[in-house]
Design an enzyme around this catalytic site. Structure first.
Site, short mmCIF file in Angstrom:
data_model
loop_
_atom_site.label_atom_id
_atom_site.label_comp_id
_atom_site.label_asym_id
_atom_site.label_seq_id
_atom_site.Cartn_x
_atom_site.Cartn_y
_atom_site.Cartn_z
CG HIS A 25 -29.75 60.96 45.87
ND1 HIS A 25 -29.36 62.11 45.20
CD2 HIS A 25 -28.95 60.86 46.95
CE1 HIS A 25 -28.34 62.67 45.86
NE2 HIS A 25 -28.08 61.93 46.92
CG ASP A 43 -25.18 64.00 46.50
OD1 ASP A 43 -25.87 64.20 47.50
OD2 ASP A 43 -24.88 62.86 46.09
CG HIS A 87 -27.51 64.18 51.00
ND1 HIS A 87 -27.55 62.97 50.38
CD2 HIS A 87 -28.74 64.36 51.52
CE1 HIS A 87 -28.76 62.43 50.51
NE2 HIS A 87 -29.50 63.27 51.20
CD GLU A 104 -23.67 61.69 52.12
OE1 GLU A 104 -23.37 60.48 52.04
OE2 GLU A 104 -24.58 62.21 51.43
#
Length: 284
Positions: free
Chosen positions: A169, A176, A261, A258
């Site tokens: 990130h 996300d 993500h 995830e």
């Protein structure tokens, strides 16, 4: 310090399956630390970018495409820490222009099927990651455990890959996100102190996020949030696959632990971790 370095290296290896192994950035010395008396070599272009107060080539996503919804959780108290995170001065999605342009193509495709994108987090400054690391070392701070990590011990969150340090990130091309029906339904505001429900509970019992059902809530630190977990069936499985197809077609790669993500495969800053705050004034 040695313990922290060991944790970082272990997590970096876990995250390798998402895109590429993430090298540990060389953090700047804190203001209280005296400068070394030994002259330092001239910084590389990458290091200079990381230290700059602005983010070169970044944009505010909703300026580029106002059709995309935003629910920036780390600028609020509704996240796994339970308070706004260091570095989130404004509730904005900042991304490299390349990632934002690719998301605009995803939005076009999503709208054609009656959906819209909604982002939860985008660029995450290095001070925010440091905040997560510091939080992880305070075992008494677990006020949101019942919602975000009901079945995982707090001291296992880094080791099991649910929180990363460093994180993709901070390079500006990872986000996300989820899908919502379009037109999007309203979403009740989070109220501090409201009863918490496990992110793994059925959708009707979880926090009333206007996302389509993905089988768990966002930032759910549980194996059921793994994108292809076999226990997720029916519509939630189909919804995850839809999001993955839309994102993959536009050049993004999913982190398989995830469902929310994604990172741009051809990101412009693969080795640079930025520190400027999430604020409009940071956009270069």
């Amino acid at each position: 310090m040695r313990h922290r370095i060991a944790v970082v290296l272990a997590v970096a290896a876990l995250l390798g399956g998402c895109s590429r192994p993430e090298p540990r950035p060389t953090p700047a010395a804190p203001p209280s630390t005296p400068a070394s008396p030994t002259p330092s070599p001239a910084p590389t272009a990458s290091a200079s970018a990381a230290a700059a107060p602005r983010l070169p080539g970044f944009v505010v996503l909703t300026d580029l495409d106002p059709r995309i919804h935003a629910d920036i959780r780390y600028a609020t108290a509704h996240n796994f820490v339970g308070r706004p995170i260091t570095g989130y001065a404004e509730p904005l999605c900042l991304l490299t222009r390349q990632a934002a342009e690719a998301l605009r193509r995803v939005q076009d495709a999503a709208l054609a099927g009656g959906h819209s994108l909604k982002v939860y987090d985008c660029y995450r400054p290095q001070p925010a990651v440091d905040d997560f690391v510091a939080w992880s070392k305070r075992p008494g701070e677990q006020q949101t455990k019942a919602e975000f990590y009901p079945d995982v011990a707090k001291d296992r969150l880094f080791a099991e890959g649910y929180i990363g340090a460093p994180t993709a990130h901070s390079r500006g091309s990872t986000m996300d996100l989820t899908l919502v029906d379009e037109p999007a339904a309203g979403q009740p505001a989070y109220r501090a102190g409201q009863p918490l429900v496990a992110c793994t509970a059925p959708r009707a019992r979880r926090f009333a996020d206007n996302s389509i059902d993905m089988g768990t809530g966002f930032d759910c630190f549980d194996s059921r949030a793994h994108t292809a977990d076999a226990r997720i069936t029916g519509s939630p499985r189909d919804n995850r696959r839809l999001l993955q197809r839309l994102m993959t077609d536009a050049g993004f790669v999913n982190y398989d632990r995830e469902w929310w993500h994604y990172s741009l495969r051809e990101e412009p800053y693969p080795d640079t971790f930025f520190a400027a705050p999430v604020a409009r004034s940071s956009v270069g």
